[in-house]
Design an enzyme around this catalytic site. Structure first.
Site, PDB file in Angstrom:
ATOM      1  N   THR B 147       0.882  -1.191   0.000  1.00  0.00           N
ATOM      2  CA  THR B 147       0.000   0.000   0.000  1.00  0.00           C
ATOM      3  C   THR B 147       0.910   1.228   0.000  1.00  0.00           C
ATOM      4  O   THR B 147       1.354   1.656  -1.055  1.00  0.00           O
ATOM      5  CB  THR B 147      -0.956   0.005   1.217  1.00  0.00           C
ATOM      6  OG1 THR B 147      -0.205  -0.129   2.405  1.00  0.00           O
ATOM      7  CG2 THR B 147      -1.970  -1.106   1.099  1.00  0.00           C
ATOM      8  N   LYS B 173       3.914  -7.014   4.054  1.00  0.00           N
ATOM      9  CA  LYS B 173       3.737  -5.582   3.770  1.00  0.00           C
ATOM     10  C   LYS B 173       3.479  -4.887   5.098  1.00  0.00           C
ATOM     11  O   LYS B 173       2.900  -5.463   6.022  1.00  0.00           O
ATOM     12  CB  LYS B 173       2.620  -5.329   2.773  1.00  0.00           C
ATOM     13  CG  LYS B 173       1.224  -5.683   3.143  1.00  0.00           C
ATOM     14  CD  LYS B 173       0.439  -4.656   3.921  1.00  0.00           C
ATOM     15  CE  LYS B 173       0.558  -3.280   3.310  1.00  0.00           C
ATOM     16  NZ  LYS B 173      -0.137  -2.322   4.233  1.00  0.00           N
ATOM     17  N   THR B 184      -1.095  -3.245  10.618  1.00  0.00           N
ATOM     18  CA  THR B 184      -1.600  -3.367   9.247  1.00  0.00           C
ATOM     19  C   THR B 184      -0.596  -4.093   8.477  1.00  0.00           C
ATOM     20  O   THR B 184       0.082  -3.531   7.627  1.00  0.00           O
ATOM     21  CB  THR B 184      -1.707  -2.054   8.500  1.00  0.00           C
ATOM     22  OG1 THR B 184      -2.541  -1.228   9.207  1.00  0.00           O
ATOM     23  CG2 THR B 184      -2.299  -2.241   7.118  1.00  0.00           C
ATOM     24  N   THR B 397      -7.237  10.776  -0.064  1.00  0.00           N
ATOM     25  CA  THR B 397      -7.519  11.733  -1.143  1.00  0.00           C
ATOM     26  C   THR B 397      -6.686  11.446  -2.385  1.00  0.00           C
ATOM     27  O   THR B 397      -5.755  10.671  -2.330  1.00  0.00           O
ATOM     28  CB  THR B 397      -7.263  13.172  -0.694  1.00  0.00           C
ATOM     29  OG1 THR B 397      -5.942  13.256  -0.178  1.00  0.00           O
ATOM     30  CG2 THR B 397      -8.253  13.554   0.367  1.00  0.00           C
TER      31      THR B 397
END
Lengths: 397, 397
Positions: B147, B173, B184, B397
């Site tokens: 990510t 990751k 995460t 965003t």
């Protein structure tokens, strides 16, 4: 600053630039009474305690104080036995100058940890400081205790007790190392009422828990947190109890809550104040833990910095806060805009509306309803910005 | 990337760009075996659990799996019943294509919370993904799960068990929401040995606690943490026990520790890796708590960002960590430079030398000796920089 607002019967104050701060600003302040008066204190729970904290806690244990001296620029923390000598000498210097016993002098320091106080500068500053004591001195004192604060913090309250007017004036500094359990904050609350040391201590502790212990800037707790209350007894009341004590408590809450929110507003780098309000918790402890975990989450705080209604991070913080919760019962609102209902997004329009509020305002409510019970709590926090990094990456340089 | 290093007998992998990520990068990966093989998993302890976490924990409970499919770009977390339907359909799609029962398909997702998976894109990608399975596919899989990671994370180990060679390949990751208790992170550890599901689960849990649960980037714990181990059984060994099991554990530790440190090195915005090593603690719990509190302190992490040997903040963090400690016994070193002895600064020269090390290196040891007992622990962290704010203020965003 409206000086009369911060005058209070029985107290005199002064501030000077002793040269402890690098920028030649005011850095040494004194608040004194004509004679010893009722006093109470609350101190950091950090196991690493600065010398002035240790000394002042000892001095205030008798419930009496004549004066409090505070400096910024040097915390006199992690300085060992020599640091304690410096704190003691500071108390002695003011005891001599005010003609009071050493035990009636309280000392407080804030600033860089690990550095010694420059006692030569303190010694040189004492006579001028004592000479300039005046009833108008409190705003100057508020400036003298600032470190990375961008504005001085004062609050006042006027009420009536037994048909007589009374007043409370509070002064604080905050900015960094701010988190429940008292932070790098110095707070001074002055009142003109008559009250016993034990009653003052009790009301002060309770109100601290509801105000100063319900704010966070960065989750770090300092070695120097000190909150001192002094009561001059010039208001002419009898010892307050029942509704009278409640009226004083109400005034103290007003002053301390205003100071607490000011500290968050002036949190290092902060651009947005967020009142994290948790409702519907299964217990008081759950409510507090949930609010505190969300308020301290770097990911939640950076989302607020970006004015992003990123409720997933809020849910994730709740999920690791070790409270009773069911994801599919949680509601989340920004001010009065419901963005999550039953653990699910109410859609992009609701998020956009919340983000518009975030951009327009400089303070807002983040309301979380857990629908598990009827307990609630709140913690006031701020966003985490690049300015916080700037301030703290270069603090000692 | 040296592809042969990341080939391992019995496993095939592939990755495609399914269009889930906005940047058209690889975002859907598959690891599959020819038939069902031994598998074990460790999952987030967050009470908010993403649909793929719930489903995969259920599927792996039997100790067998045929394949694992992972996507980046969407975490499928906080998506309620529809999100669970999507996870189930994903498993079904690959079960059909691989001709396996649904229960043998594990799914993992990472990315934005609260958004639905675009199932149309997943459906369209399945045939191509399955068709391109190959022994050389693992490095592509490692890219597909990234990510905000800036580099793919792979590690391998080769050892000998009962006179036969064996291998372990790990893929992970990380980047944000990284903190002890699984973050995460998605992690996949593949080995070619024969091992029972219960032994694999036990060694995996223990090694997770020593590696992935000893790192932190921002103190936030995610809803999606998933660590899967699969053993193809092609190495020809007998069930390992005693020294044999220890040899496997040693290899697993090597791979998982390397991946864990890579995750911190690639922590969002990180410019410096800090191994916080606590010694001389009164208990194992004290050692862990001390290391974790220092490693998570924003003030300590910003000081490292500024390459400032600000040991006062380290002492202050220890002081609030609720451990047994005496300030005047604490020693602190940066690599082998002692900067604090018995709670006091060893002077400006020592601090300057430590700061020179901080500027020269991209990883260092922060060694804290409490002199209270003989327990030790370590947590690996990174500095907190303006880039962390940039990444997280604008993530959606």
């Amino acid at each position: 600053m409206n000086a009369p607002e911060y005058k209070i019967n029985g107290f005199f104050a002064a501030a000077v630039s002793a040269g402890i701060k690098k920028n030649n600003g005011l850095d040494l302040g004194l608040i004194a009474c004509k004679e010893a008066t009722t006093a109470a204190g609350v101190f950091t729970r950090n196991k690493v305690r600065a010398a002035p904290v240790v000394l002042t806690e000892r001095h205030i244990s008798g419930g009496q104080a004549r004066a409090v001296v505070a400096n910024a620029g040097c915390a006199n923390a992690c300085t060992g036995a020599p640091g304690m000598e410096d704190a003691l000498e500071t108390a002695d210097l003011f005891a001599d100058s005010l003609n009071a016993p050493r035990e009636e002098i309280l000392v407080a320091s804030t600033g860089v940890i690990g550095a010694r106080l420059d006692m030569e500068k303190i010694r040189a500053a004492v006579p001028g400081l004592v000479r300039s004591l005046s009833e108008e001195g409190l705003p100057g004192f508020a400036r003298a205790i600032m470190t990375t604060d961008s504005f001085p913090k004062l609050s006042s309250f006027e009420g009536r007790l037994q048909e007589r007017p009374f007043k409370i004036v509070g002064i604080a500094k905050g900015a960094g190392m701010i988190m429940p359990d008292m932070a790098t904050l110095l707070g001074f609350v002055l009142t003109d009422i008559t009250i016993s040391p034990s009653a003052l201590k009790k009301v002060l502790s309770q109100t601290t828990d509801e105000t100063f212990n319900r704010i966070t800037v960065d989750g770090d707790t300092s070695t120097n947190d000190t909150l001192i209350a002094m009561a001059s007894g010039t208001a002419g009341n009898r010892e307050p109890a029942g509704p009278d004590l409640e009226e004083f408590r109400r005034g103290l809450f007003h002053v301390m809550d205003e100071l607490a929110v000011m500290m968050v507003r002036d949190g290092e780098g902060a651009s947005l104040v967020v009142h994290v309000k948790v409702r519907g918790a299964a217990s008081a402890d759950d409510a507090h833990r949930a609010a505190r975990t969300v308020a301290n989450s770097n990911l939640v705080k950076t989302a607020f910095c970006g004015r992003d209604a990123n409720w997933g991070r809020i849910l994730a913080a709740l999920g690791r806060s070790d409270i009773r919760m069911q994801e599919d019962r949680v509601d989340i609102s920004i001010d009065d805009i419901l963005i999550v209902k039953g653990g699910l997004s109410r859609g992009a329009d609701a998020e956009k509306a919340a983000e518009a509020v975030m951009r327009e305002k400089d303070a807002l409510d983040l309301v979380i309803d857990l629908h598990q019970g009827d307990h609630k709590d709140r913690v006031v926090t701020c966003d985490l910005t690049k300015e916080y990094i700037d301030i703290n990456a270069s603090y000692r340089t």
